[in-house]
Design an enzyme around this catalytic site. Structure first.
Site, PDB file in Angstrom:
ATOM      1  N   GLU A 111      -4.751  -8.350  -0.362  1.00  0.00           N
ATOM      2  CA  GLU A 111      -6.293  -8.337   1.264  1.00  0.00           C
ATOM      3  C   GLU A 111      -7.719  -8.244   0.555  1.00  0.00           C
ATOM      4  O   GLU A 111      -7.074  -7.475  -1.171  1.00  0.00           O
ATOM      5  CB  GLU A 111      -5.520  -7.131   1.811  1.00  0.00           C
ATOM      6  N   GLU A 133       1.145  -1.193   0.213  1.00  0.00           N
ATOM      7  CA  GLU A 133       0.438   0.164   0.209  1.00  0.00           C
ATOM      8  C   GLU A 133       1.288   1.500   0.008  1.00  0.00           C
ATOM      9  O   GLU A 133       0.632   2.114   0.974  1.00  0.00           O
ATOM     10  CB  GLU A 133      -0.654   0.026   0.980  1.00  0.00           C
TER      11      GLU A 133
END
Length: 342
Positions: free
Chosen positions: A286, A162
């Site tokens: 995820e 991220e």
């Protein structure tokens, strides 16, 4: 440009999805970060028990083929020019990786909160010159590659977690593109099984839309058909993440109407156009949803995301941070996850 072969365009994403199967994270353990100013933190700091070999065996028996093992290195390295990783920490990561491989599962390790916003995170620290951060990134991955170069091909490296650089330069994507290319080059040059190991480069913020953008460039790889794209799926965030009931623009209690399903399909159609049809496997490293929303909607969202991943030959890796699975004997899934995984 990315090296591919015509013969692989229809087979590589499908084969990769089949091989990796369903995955699950062991989150909030080896990825713990506590702003400890270099004094280190252990895997229990966020309330989870030490990862046990029996827990790995439980996940294998539950049908998972892949475990994503997020790892934060920031508080386990010297803050000197060589950024030497603490041997005790490297050995612990190696131990858990070996347990997973021994169960004939795939395991993904990365640089996790190194790219976060905590005090000791560093990849996105604007006050640190980019050249310094890039140098540190290369030296950290060089050490990881050296340690694991002879490990089974069941081990997969993921570049980072991220990361994005919005507003930093005229082209915010440029920094991430350079980091991804450095990652690929370091892995391949490190030798051993790393020379053709499966590796995952990280999309911009690991976001679907931001990564299906011409400014995001897949790195060149010297090996055919061994490069995957790492993304996350938490859409719509007003449902999956937001807990602010007072914010009518960023809070949703329910999910599952016609518009919601259309949005889900449109995201995966975009992945198909930009990557899957071009022979690039996608891993949703995820996907998850807080369990405080409408119960039936949570179940429906989780099942729907998992199903569409299977339909599009995308690898689904469930985010689990210790709240929905009992990591101590007797091991077991909570009510929600038990329904999703049936």
């Amino acid at each position: 440009m990315l090296i591919t072969s015509c013969a692989s365009l229809n087979s590589f994403p499908h084969k990769t999805a089949a091989d990796l199967g369903d995955g699950i994270n062991i989150g909030n353990s080896l990825d713990v970060i506590t702003d400890a100013d270099g004094s280190g933190s252990d895997e229990t700091c966020w309330g989870n028990p030490v990862i046990s070999r029996d827990y790995i065996k439980f996940l294998k028996k539950s049908g998972f083929k892949t475990i994503r093992l997020p790892v934060t290195w920031a508080e386990h390295m010297a803050l000197t020019e060589d950024y030497t990783i603490d041997k005790k920490w490297m050995d612990r990561v190696s131990e858990v990786v070996s347990w997973i491989i021994s169960e004939d599962m795939h395991v993904i390790i990365n640089l996790h909160h190194d790219g976060g916003t905590s005090k000791t995170s560093w990849i996105q620290k604007k006050e640190i010159p980019y050249e310094v951060r890039l140098d540190r990134y290369k030296k950290v991955w060089t050490q990881i590659c050296e340690n694991f170069k002879d490990y089974s091909h069941n081990l997969i490296f993921e570049a980072m977690n991220e990361v994005g650089f919005d507003g930093w330069t005229d082209d915010s994507y440029h920094q991430l593109n350079i980091l991804n290319q450095a990652f690929v080059d370091i892995v391949r040059k490190s030798g051993g099984k790393n020379s053709d190991r499966l590796i995952m480069v990280s999309g911009y913020w690991t976001d679907v839309d931001a990564s299906c953008d011409s400014r995001f460039k897949l790195p060149s790889d010297s090996v055919k058909d061994r490069l995957m794209l790492s993304l996350h799926y938490y859409t719509p965030s007003a449902f999956t993440i937001s807990m602010d009931k007072n914010n009518e623009y960023w809070y949703a209690e329910k999910w599952g109407d016609e518009k919601d399903f259309a949005e889900l399909k449109s995201k995966f159609e975009k992945l198909k156009e930009f990557y899957i049809d071009k022979g690039i496997p996608v891993v949703i490293g995820e996907y998850g949803c807080i369990d405080s929303k409408d119960y039936d909607s949570v179940i429906l969202w989780l099942k729907s995301v998992r199903k569409i991943c299977h339909d599009y030959d995308v690898v689904p890796v469930l985010w689990e941070n210790g709240k929905y699975v009992n990591r101590k004997a007797p091991f077991g899934f909570g009510k929600i996850y038990s329904q999703v995984l049936n």
